[in-house]
Design an enzyme around this catalytic site. Structure first.
Site, mmCIF file in Angstrom:
data_model
loop_
_atom_site.group_PDB
_atom_site.id
_atom_site.type_symbol
_atom_site.label_atom_id
_atom_site.label_comp_id
_atom_site.label_asym_id
_atom_site.label_seq_id
_atom_site.Cartn_x
_atom_site.Cartn_y
_atom_site.Cartn_z
ATOM 1 N N LYS A 30 4.884 101.721 52.269
ATOM 2 C CA LYS A 30 3.682 102.295 51.647
ATOM 3 C C LYS A 30 2.501 102.192 52.611
ATOM 4 C CE LYS A 30 4.784 103.406 47.302
ATOM 5 N NZ LYS A 30 6.054 102.760 47.070
ATOM 6 N N SER A 59 8.304 75.074 53.742
ATOM 7 C CA SER A 59 6.900 75.371 53.476
ATOM 8 C C SER A 59 6.652 75.565 51.975
ATOM 9 C CB SER A 59 6.512 76.611 54.284
ATOM 10 O OG SER A 59 5.214 76.985 54.044
ATOM 11 N N ASP A 82 2.838 83.398 47.521
ATOM 12 C CA ASP A 82 2.944 84.019 48.844
ATOM 13 C C ASP A 82 4.315 83.787 49.482
ATOM 14 O OD1 ASP A 82 2.506 81.346 49.308
ATOM 15 O OD2 ASP A 82 1.189 81.671 51.026
ATOM 16 N N LYS A 122 -14.010 80.505 52.831
ATOM 17 C CA LYS A 122 -13.605 79.165 52.404
ATOM 18 C C LYS A 122 -14.417 78.108 53.147
ATOM 19 C CE LYS A 122 -9.054 79.224 50.550
ATOM 20 N NZ LYS A 122 -7.720 78.628 50.652
ATOM 21 N N GLU A 123 -14.388 76.916 52.620
ATOM 22 C CA GLU A 123 -15.070 75.766 53.216
ATOM 23 C C GLU A 123 -14.721 75.616 54.707
ATOM 24 O OE1 GLU A 123 -17.265 73.895 51.716
ATOM 25 O OE2 GLU A 123 -17.438 72.398 53.331
ATOM 26 N N HIS A 130 -7.565 88.820 50.246
ATOM 27 C CA HIS A 130 -6.211 88.645 49.706
ATOM 28 C C HIS A 130 -6.005 89.462 48.444
ATOM 29 C CE1 HIS A 130 -5.541 84.387 51.625
ATOM 30 N NE2 HIS A 130 -6.000 85.264 52.500
ATOM 31 N N GLU A 149 2.012 88.772 48.496
ATOM 32 C CA GLU A 149 0.610 88.513 48.843
ATOM 33 C C GLU A 149 0.250 89.331 50.070
ATOM 34 O OE1 GLU A 149 -2.007 84.593 49.021
ATOM 35 O OE2 GLU A 149 -1.225 85.058 51.005
ATOM 36 N N GLU A 164 -6.780 78.211 64.092
ATOM 37 C CA GLU A 164 -7.189 77.142 63.177
ATOM 38 C C GLU A 164 -5.975 76.547 62.473
ATOM 39 O OE1 GLU A 164 -8.670 75.573 59.216
ATOM 40 O OE2 GLU A 164 -7.171 77.086 59.658
#
Ligand code: 0O2
Length: 218
Positions: A30, A59, A82, A122-123, A130, A149, A164
């Site tokens: 798609k 994970s 996810d 995010k912090e 997302h 996801e 990171e």
């Protein structure tokens, strides 16, 4: 005992992984078509590249334990959103919202939720967009809505997130404060870079249009 349990569930595990794999294929196809349509409308391809992956059992187990949940197949299907992940890396921040809108319009996709870490980073400094969707996967047993996801980011955001992720993993979440701070600084730099690239692109488009209308007049 653990082996026996895994043996009993082997079929389920395999059929689940079959569904997640099929869902990734559907989404990728798609997205390919969407990229072609985008090329047709805007005369350029917003998607630099697409990456996809199935989360590893290790994970998955780690994430379940992070959420204080037992490592069961039910918990996995219910809480780990996810397992099937598709990452779209695009050129400019403006492309992210255009792509998100196009994804939102896909009839076959059901949007479960959106997390806009561009508007609300995010912090850690993480920025990305997302979308949790389900895609219907047709098998001989019927239709199976399967979660995927989708993460949409610019190259700069992806660059930051990849590095990171590597650095932070070394500390397993317990990085010294000055490292977290430096990483947040890097995130701010990539954000500035994105803004500059976007305005540069807009300036180039405006300049091209000006030159074209000049040519047409002469
Ligand atoms: P991996 O190894 O990429 O698969 P959560 O809050 O994380 O327990 P949820 O609802 O999935 O659960 O959160 P979110 O934020 O919607 O999506 C999590 C995913 O986004 C992560 O997956 C990363 O891929 C990415 N992500 C979120 N925050 C950060 C961050 O601070 N740095 C980086 N580099 N990536 C981030 P996983 O499973 O954590 O990891």
């Amino acid at each position: 005992e653990e082996t026996a349990e895994r043996g009993e569930n082997a079929y389920d595990w395999q059929s689940l992984m079959f569904l997640y794999n099929a869902a990734i294929k559907e989404v990728r196809t798609k997205l390919d078509i969407m990229n072609d349509e985008f090329q047709y409308i805007h005369q350029y391809n917003p998607i630099e590249y697409i990456k996809s992956r199935i989360k590893t059992p290790n994970s998955i187990a780690k994430k379940l334990s992070r959420h204080g949940l037992e490592n069961t197949m039910e918990n996995m299907v219910e809480h780990i959103n996810d397992i099937a992940g598709v990452r779209i890396v695009c050129s400019f921040t403006s492309d992210i919202y255009r792509l998100a809108e196009m994804i939102g319009k896909q009839k076959e996709f059901t949007i479960l939720y959106i997390k806009d870490y561009m508007k609300h980073p995010k912090e850690s400094g993480y920025r990305s967009y997302h979308m949790l969707i389900t895609v219907p996967i047709q098998t001989t047993n019927g239709i199976n809505p399967t979660k995927v996801e989708i993460q949409i980011r610019t190259i700069a955001m992806d660059f930051w997130a990849s590095l990171e992720h590597k650095i932070y993993y070394k500390f397993e979440g317990n990085a010294p404060e000055y490292i977290s701070r430096e990483l947040r600084d890097c995130a701010a730099i990539t954000s500035k870079l994105d803004a500059k690239m976007l305005s540069l692109n807009e300036a180039i488009i405006a300049e091209k249009e000006r030159q074209q209308s000049e040519e047409e007049q002469s």
